[in-house]
Structure formats: structure tokens, C-alpha cells
Design a protein around this motif. Structure first.
Motif, PDB file in Angstrom:
ATOM      1  N   ASN A 367      -4.368   9.087 -12.006  1.00  0.00           N
ATOM      2  CA  ASN A 367      -3.028   8.494 -12.167  1.00  0.00           C
ATOM      3  C   ASN A 367      -2.585   7.685 -10.939  1.00  0.00           C
ATOM      4  O   ASN A 367      -1.394   7.419 -10.776  1.00  0.00           O
ATOM      5  CB  ASN A 367      -1.995   9.572 -12.485  1.00  0.00           C
ATOM      6  N   GLU A 370      -0.787   4.309 -11.746  1.00  0.00           N
ATOM      7  CA  GLU A 370       0.510   4.548 -12.377  1.00  0.00           C
ATOM      8  C   GLU A 370       1.503   5.118 -11.365  1.00  0.00           C
ATOM      9  O   GLU A 370       2.684   4.750 -11.337  1.00  0.00           O
ATOM     10  CB  GLU A 370       0.352   5.495 -13.559  1.00  0.00           C
ATOM     11  N   GLN A 373       2.581   2.268  -9.172  1.00  0.00           N
ATOM     12  CA  GLN A 373       3.579   1.444  -9.865  1.00  0.00           C
ATOM     13  C   GLN A 373       4.952   2.110  -9.824  1.00  0.00           C
ATOM     14  O   GLN A 373       5.976   1.451  -9.584  1.00  0.00           O
ATOM     15  CB  GLN A 373       3.141   1.229 -11.309  1.00  0.00           C
ATOM     16  N   TRP A 446      -2.885  -5.726 -12.996  1.00  0.00           N
ATOM     17  CA  TRP A 446      -1.775  -5.002 -13.623  1.00  0.00           C
ATOM     18  C   TRP A 446      -0.871  -5.956 -14.395  1.00  0.00           C
ATOM     19  O   TRP A 446      -0.450  -5.679 -15.507  1.00  0.00           O
ATOM     20  CB  TRP A 446      -0.982  -4.284 -12.517  1.00  0.00           C
TER      21      TRP A 446
END
Length: 451
Positions: A367, A370, A373, A446
């Protein structure tokens, strides 16, 4: 476990939440600046009209009032709530800090605003219908209430840059945060620039006058007012710059584009030249020319000025204790406020933020992007768009560097330690710094995936 009182982040991918708020605020600024300046000008002209028994001047005041109702009060009534709504979602803790510090002053400002709105209606609809003494009373009440709204708001805006007095950082307190040298300089400079904006709007109204002698008289009167206000406003503005903290001066010199200051002086010079031309040759006055000058003030004058004011207080959003990303970064003992940086440094943001999904509270190999982000959304997106457009795009902040290790070294060296004057200190843990650097390094991929 104690969690910081953070809110969900509002992310607007095209403009960025800051620009949405900024665009609404700048339009509101033009409406409010014209309305306060015009209130003072209308009061002055109404006094002259009544005392010299000049019905044509009273009719001009009425026409000016109708323009204000349509332009300033309708536009201001739309953009004003727009500022509150957008600020509530873009910067909830910054807005909360202002309300908690100045709630009664803000309530006072709203009382003055209600009086102002009632006053402009009465000034328009009672012109020539009531006795002169009563009419003048309404005119002065309207002008005084309008200027008082500016007086209160300027104190709050000054606090956003820096609390008025140094002891506020220890004691807190409404008046110690409200009054400072910058407050008074701003009151004088804004009053002058509001009169200048009102003179521009007044010329637009004067361009509709059909009687040539009266049209010429009003064009010259407003031109003299505009020239005087522009010169005095510039002098007070310079005084204001000498009262701002050293860090604000440094940011003005280093963070604004090189063309910024020359452009501001050029805009002011053009406006003064416009007024001089009207003063010398009133026949040059035209509706289209006046409208262009008023719009130019919005686009080339108010927008850059507001951008500079926003840049001067970086990385804070209010009172030099709340960062733009909503993190409380400083103790204010008198208000019981404690910095959240030590707790974030110890536990990390992902493990502390109340609105982080459970699957991202621990960073793992599966992860990392993520989590990076999410860190960028919370820590960066208030000032940096996470795409290639919008406000200060994060993808363009590293000169095209896509080396995650070098980006991580920069994050730890400059941001974790708080060594950049215009950037907040970002207390990333080692795992968070690595995840954020991986996300920034992979931003083109991304963006392509999320397009």
C-alpha cells in the motif's frame, strides 16, 4: 489515543481548493472595495447636494446607489457566502481559529453590514422624498457603517498575517491579536484604494450623464479624488510594508515572480494617467473606457495584491500557528493551544489522522503508493495540485526529478526539519517519507492511471 482534530481534505483537482477560494475572494474584494469607497463618496456628494440645493447631484447619488445595489451588493451577497462555504471545506481549522478569536468582532461587523444594506436602500428610494436633515442623517449612517465593516475585517485580515502584538503568542486575547502596526497601515491604504475604486466606478456612472456641464464637473471631481487616493494609498501601502515581519518581507522578495512589483506599479500608473487624462480632457470619458478600467483594477490590481498577501503569511493560514494544511504548529498557552507536531513526529500522520482508512494506518509493501497519495492529499494538496495543472503542481516542484531516493532525501532534509521559510515543517516518519517520495516519483504514472 489522542487524535488531532483534523477534518477530511477537500481536493479540487483542476484549480485546487486554494484557487477556488481565491477566485471567489478576489471578485468579492472588488465588490466590497467599491461599495465601501462608494459609500464614503456618496455620503460626501449627498452632503454637498443637500447643503447647496443641487437636485442634479442628488440624482447622481441616487444613480450611483442603484449601481451599487446591482453591482456591489448583489455580487457581494453571492460571493460573500461563497467565501464562507469554500473556506469551510478548504480550511476548516483556519476559519475556526478566526471565529474563536474574533467571534464578537465578526458579529459586530455583521451588524454594521445590515445597517449598510438598509442604508443604501433608503439612500436610493428616499432621495428627494424626505427632508434634507433626515436624508443627510441616513447618508452619514450609511457611510459610517460601511467604513466600519472594513475597519473590523482589516483587523482580522491583519491577524491572518501576524497577530497584532508579540504577547498574543503567550497570552492570546482578542485585542492583542487584532491591533498592530500593520492593522493601522492597512486601514489607511485600503481606505484610499477603496476611494480610488469608487472614483473609477463613479466615472462609469458619470459617463451616463446627459448634461455636458454637469458631466464635465463630475468627471473632473472624481478624477481629482482618484489621483489623490492613488497617491496617498501608495504611500500608506509602502508604510504597511515596513511594518510586516522580517519573514514576510523575505517571502515577498524571494517567492513572488520578478514581474510582480513592476506590474503592480504599472497598473497604478495607468490608473493615475487615466484620471489625469479625464481631468485634462473630460470629453474622453466614455462608458466603455470606464468599464475597462474597472475590470482592469480587478484583474491586474486586486488579484496580484491578494496573491501577495497570501504569499506573505506562508506557510501559515492564520495567526502564525496554523499551517495551510490545517496542522497546529505552535503553542499558544493563553488559549490552551498545543502544537501537534511532536505527536505527529512520534506516531506519524497516517496513524493519527481520524479520517484515514484503516487499511492505510500501517504502511506495507502493498500500500506504499496509496499511502503516499494520502500523505500528499493531507500534507500538500491545500497548496499544491496533485496533477500537472492547477495551483503550484506538486509534479513540477522537483524540476522533473523522478529519483525516489533523492526526493526522500530532500523531504527529510528540508521539510521534516522545517528548514524552508515558505514551507511548513512536515514531521514524516521514515516510512511515511519513503511512501511519499515513491508517490511523487511515480506521479506521471499515477496521473495516467487516474486520468
Amino acid at each position: 489515543m489522542n487524535m488531532p482534530g483534523l477534518y477530511p481534505t477537500w481536493y479540487e483537482p483542476v484549480l485546487g481548493s486554494g484557487w477556488v477560494l481565491g477566485v471567489i475572494a478576489v471578485i468579492h474584494m472588488l465588490a466590497s472595495h467599491v461599495s465601501v469607497g462608494a459609500a464614503l463618496v456618496s455620503t460626501w456628494l449627498a452632503t454637498v447636494a443637500v447643503r447647496r440645493n443641487r437636485p442634479e447631484l442628488l440624482e447622481y447619488v441616487r444613480s450611483y446607489g442603484v449601481f451599487l445595489l446591482v453591482f456591489s451588493y448583489v455580487l457581494g451577497s453571492i460571493t460573500g457566502p461563497g467565501i464562507w462555504f469554500s473556506a469551510t471545506v478548504a480550511s476548516p481549522r483556519g476559519l475556526s481559529a478566526l471565529i474563536h478569536s474574533f467571534v464578537w468582532l465578526w458579529a459586530t461587523e455583521w451588524v454594521f453590514f445590515v445597517i449598510e444594506v438598509i442604508g443604501i436602500y433608503l439612500l436610493v428610494y428616499l432621495a428627494g422624498r424626505i427632508d434634507s436633515r433626515s436624508y443627510l442623517g441616513i447618508a452619514w449612517l450609511f457611510g459610517g457603517a460601511s467604513w466600519a465593516t472594513m475597519l473590523v475585517i482589516v483587523g482580522i485580515l491583519s491577524f491572518m498575517l501576524w497577530p497584532g502584538q508579540e504577547r498574543w503568542f503567550v497570552e492570546g486575547g482578542t485585542l492583542t491579536g487584532f491591533y498592530g502596526p500593520y492593522t493601522f497601515a492597512q486601514i489607511l491604504s485600503r481606505t484610499c484604494f477603496m476611494l480610488m475604486a469608487a472614483a473609477l466606478a463613479g466615472e462609469l456612472i458619470a459617463s451616463r450623464i446627459e448634461e455636458p456641464p454637469f458631466r464635465m464637473e463630475m468627471a473632473r471631481t472624481l478624477a481629482k479624488l482618484g489621483i489623490s487616493a492613488a497617491i496617498l494609498g501608495s504611500a500608506f501601502f509602502q508604510w504597511g510594508l515596513s511594518t510586516v515581519p522580517e519573514s514576510a518581507s523575505l517571502l515577498l522578495k524571494t517567492r513572488l515572480p520578478g514581474y510582480f512589483v513592476p506590474t503592480m506599479w504599472a497598473v497604478l500608473a495607468v490608473i493615475v494617467i487615466y484620471f489625469i487624462a479625464i481631468l485634462a480632457q473630460p470629453s474622453l470619458l466614455s462608458r466603455r473606457f470606464s468599464a475597462v478600467m474597472l475590470v482592469s483594477l480587478l484583474v491586474f490590481g486586486i488579484w496580484p495584491e491578494e496573491r501577495a498577501r497570501e504569499s506573505m503569511r506562508k506557510p501559515y493560514i492564520a495567526g502564525q500557528f496554523i499551517y495551510s494544511n490545517q496542522i497546529i504548529a505552535r503553542d499558544v498557552p493563553g488559549l490552551g493551544i498545543k502544537s501537534e507536531l511532536p505527536a505527529l513526529e512520534q506516531r506519524g500522520l497516517l496513524n493519527s489522522h481520524p479520517f484515514i482508512p484503516q487499511n492505510l494506518r500501517r504502511i506495507s509493501a502493498g500500500n506504499q503508493l496509496e499511502a503516499g497519495q494520502t500523505l500528499a492529499l493531507v500534507y500538500c494538496s491545500n497548496c499544491h495540485a496533485l496533477g500537472s495543472s492547477g495551483i503550484r503542481p506538486l509534479g513540477k516542484m522537483f524540476a522533473g526529478n523522478r529519483d525516489a531516493l533523492e526526493i526522500e532525501a530532500f523531504l527529510k532534509g528540508a521539510l521534516v526539519t522545517g528548514n524552508m521559510v515558505n514551507m511548513p515543517r512536515i514531521p514524516l516518519t521514515d516510512e511515511e517519507a519513503h511512501a511519499l517520495s515513491l508517490f511523487i516519483a511515480g506521479m506521471p504514472l499515477w496521473q495516467a492511471i487516474n486520468r
